[in-house]
Design a protein around this motif. Structure first.
Motif, PDB file in Angstrom:
ATOM      1  N   GLY A   1      -6.810   7.795   8.551  1.00 42.23           N
ATOM      2  CA  GLY A   1      -7.669   6.738   8.017  1.00 42.23           C
ATOM      3  C   GLY A   1      -6.953   5.416   7.850  1.00 42.23           C
ATOM      4  N   GLY A   2      -5.639   5.407   8.019  1.00 37.72           N
ATOM      5  CA  GLY A   2      -4.881   4.163   8.003  1.00 37.72           C
ATOM      6  C   GLY A   2      -4.552   3.658   9.391  1.00 37.72           C
ATOM      7  N   VAL A   3      -4.490   4.571  10.368  1.00 37.38           N
ATOM      8  CA  VAL A   3      -4.103   4.193  11.731  1.00 37.38           C
ATOM      9  C   VAL A   3      -5.135   3.270  12.373  1.00 37.38           C
ATOM     10  N   PHE A   4      -6.386   3.709  12.422  1.00 40.90           N
ATOM     11  CA  PHE A   4      -7.409   2.949  13.147  1.00 40.90           C
ATOM     12  C   PHE A   4      -7.790   1.637  12.450  1.00 40.90           C
ATOM     13  N   PRO A   5      -7.971   1.597  11.122  1.00 42.12           N
ATOM     14  CA  PRO A   5      -8.250   0.309  10.471  1.00 42.12           C
ATOM     15  C   PRO A   5      -7.147  -0.717  10.663  1.00 42.12           C
TER      16      PRO A   5
ATOM     17  N   ALA B   1     -13.036   8.342  10.863  1.00 46.23           N
ATOM     18  CA  ALA B   1     -11.900   8.640   9.989  1.00 46.23           C
ATOM     19  C   ALA B   1     -12.261   8.412   8.521  1.00 46.23           C
ATOM     20  N   LEU B   2     -12.980   7.320   8.237  1.00 44.68           N
ATOM     21  CA  LEU B   2     -13.364   7.028   6.857  1.00 44.68           C
ATOM     22  C   LEU B   2     -14.413   8.012   6.351  1.00 44.68           C
TER      23      LEU B   2
ATOM     24  N   PRO C   1       0.798  -1.228   0.000  1.00 46.10           N
ATOM     25  CA  PRO C   1       0.000   0.000   0.000  1.00 46.10           C
ATOM     26  C   PRO C   1       0.832   1.280   0.000  1.00 46.10           C
ATOM     27  N   VAL C   2       2.090   1.212   0.454  1.00 47.43           N
ATOM     28  CA  VAL C   2       2.952   2.395   0.386  1.00 47.43           C
ATOM     29  C   VAL C   2       3.440   2.605  -1.038  1.00 47.43           C
TER      30      VAL C   2
ATOM     31  N   ALA D   1      -0.569   7.639   1.994  1.00 45.49           N
ATOM     32  CA  ALA D   1      -0.453   8.153   3.364  1.00 45.49           C
ATOM     33  C   ALA D   1      -1.121   7.215   4.362  1.00 45.49           C
ATOM     34  N   SER D   2      -2.214   6.576   3.949  1.00 42.05           N
ATOM     35  CA  SER D   2      -2.901   5.656   4.861  1.00 42.05           C
ATOM     36  C   SER D   2      -2.009   4.477   5.226  1.00 42.05           C
ATOM     37  N   ALA D   3      -1.147   4.070   4.295  1.00 44.50           N
ATOM     38  CA  ALA D   3      -0.247   2.948   4.567  1.00 44.50           C
ATOM     39  C   ALA D   3       0.778   3.314   5.636  1.00 44.50           C
ATOM     40  N   PHE D   4       1.249   4.555   5.626  1.00 45.29           N
ATOM     41  CA  PHE D   4       2.172   4.980   6.674  1.00 45.29           C
ATOM     42  C   PHE D   4       1.475   4.991   8.030  1.00 45.29           C
ATOM     43  N   GLY D   5       0.214   5.390   8.054  1.00 44.32           N
ATOM     44  CA  GLY D   5      -0.554   5.316   9.288  1.00 44.32           C
ATOM     45  C   GLY D   5      -0.717   3.885   9.763  1.00 44.32           C
TER      46      GLY D   5
END
Length: 441
Positions: A341-345, A318-319, A124-125, A283-287
């Motif tokens: 949006g990547g941290v919590f999922p 977040a989503l 994903p990154v 960015a979500s992948a970094f989260g």
């Protein structure tokens, strides 16, 4: 990486195939339909022929599908090639989980799952950036050809490092169950994806969904009458597995829409190039990567039940927040919201994937993996379908000739609500659920 590369390439691919971008949800759903058909027999095949052998064969099938995607010249051939890719994916992911479940103790499982997902987070990154770059400066066909070297490397590593686990006395294959679930899952997924498109008349999707529903109803009746059903829903009586599969399905419907909906919103709604959309999406992948590193400490402190409930609400907000994006929203603010949006999922996925095996014996790992994987993947695919339908309805109600910025917020709101809807299911877990896993992490 393949999924995220494709997502950022969808608008360009749609234009090249002379299709509406929303119609390309069919290509993503075809992949998931193949998962729904073949995941149920993946556990049995791994038990019968050996996990390593099935795992490597799946890579070859996936690689073949990738080549066919790259040379497709019409929507029909592209969808067929994606279905072939899905057959390979149907064997790779669940068989990989069987290998992990049989290789480590329960105390080590959370840590093993975290290690397992760290390399996959690079997809994903890299995927959105690579897909956006290739689509913007080269051609979308190359996004499928990049799978080839990765599959070749995977074949080598699997042959060298994975033990060929074989079950001495595997249960017989439920052939009738396979036929019923295959027909039901494929027809419902494809039928839902065809709603609102110009590809078929309005009655065809309804008929497909009706036949699929009847097939699945017949399977539920059949499963109660045989000793070894293909998908053993009796396993859902286990509270931790029930929370992982049922509650997790609601969460995954919401999250499954993001790889389809977010790049489409950034490109078609906000006018970004594929490469610009890719820099945002990654960015979500970094989260996710950050959360995976601290997930075990969070679980150790708060436990599975509290974490799953609170985090589902945070993930839902977040989503849904993606729906506030407009052409006036600063680039850095968009990137920050997508990061969260990547941290919590990511935390939710770690919890759900780990707790599924909390109270499972090793001999049941294959059956549990097949059941959990097929429902999980169908939920992710259903997310794409739900998002596409809501987006089409929003576009129609607002009377826009093409997709515009204001069409997207209802779809993001709906997928956020799906995540929050999982809370009543996970709330039924006992307070000490998965305590052995959280201590082991």
């Amino acid at each position: 990486m393949d999924a995220t590369v494709l997502a950022t390439s969808l608008p360009a691919l749609a234009r090249d195939l002379n299709q509406d971008p929303i119609t390309l949800k069919l290509a993503m759903t075809a992949y998931v339909a193949a998962l729904g058909v073949f995941i149920p027999i993946s556990g049995w095949m791994a038990d019968k022929m050996g996990a390593r052998k099935v795992f490597r064969a799946a890579m070859i099938v996936f690689m073949s599908g990738s080549v066919l995607c790259a040379i497709s010249t019409s929507l029909a051939t592209f969808v067929a090639a994606r279905f072939l890719q899905g057959i390979g994916g149907a064997m790779m992911v669940p068989v990989g989980r069987v290998i992990i479940a049989r290789s480590v103790t329960k105390a080590e499982l959370v840590r093993a799952v975290s290690y397992l997902t760290l390399p996959s987070l690079m997809g994903p990154v890299v995927g959105p950036l690579l897909g956006g770059f290739i689509t913007t400066y080269f051609h979308w066909r190359w996004v499928f050809l990049i799978n080839i070297p990765f599959c070749i490397l995977g074949l080598y590593l699997a042959g060298r490092h994975i033990q060929n686990f074989v079950e001495e006395h595997p249960a017989p294959l439920d052939v009738k169950g396979f036929m019923l679930t295959s027909l039901g899952a494929a027809l419902i997924m494809l039928g839902l994806s065809l709603f609102g498109t110009h590809l078929v008349d309005g009655a065809t999707p309804v008929a497909m969904c009706a036949i699929g529903a009847v097939s699945l109803a017949m399977y539920f009746r059949h499963a109660r009458q045989v000793e070894f059903p293909l998908l053993d829903f009796r396993l859902l009586r286990i509270p931790t597995l029930h929370a992982s599969v049922v509650g997790g399905s609601l969460f995954r419907i919401g999250l499954g829409a993001v790889p389809f909906l977010l790049p489409l919103a950034l490109q078609e709604g906000l006018g970004m190039s594929a490469f610009q959309a890719g820099t945002i999406t990654c960015a979500s992948a970094f989260g996710s990567l950050f959360m995976r590193l601290i997930a075990t400490r969070v679980l150790r402190r708060y436990g599975f039940r509290t974490t799953l409930m609170v985090n589902a609400v945070l993930a839902g907000f977040a989503l849904a927040a993606y729906g506030i994006f407009s052409i006036h929203t600063p680039y850095l603010l968009i990137a920050l919201i997508v990061l969260m949006g990547g941290v919590f999922p990511a935390l939710q996925f770690t919890c759900l994937n780990s707790i599924a095996y909390a109270d499972i014996d090793n001999r049941d790992a294959g059956r549990v993996t097949s059941l959990a994987s097929v429902i999980q993947q169908l939920s992710l695919g259903l997310g794409v379908t739900v998002a596409g339908i809501v987006l089409q309805l929003s576009n129609h109600v607002q009377g826009h000739a093409s997709i515009v910025e204001s069409d997207f917020w209802p779809a993001f709101l709906v997928i956020g609500l799906f995540s929050i809807a999982s809370v009543p299911v996970t709330r039924r877990l006992p307070p000490n659920a998965g305590v052995e896993l959280s201590r082991g992490g």
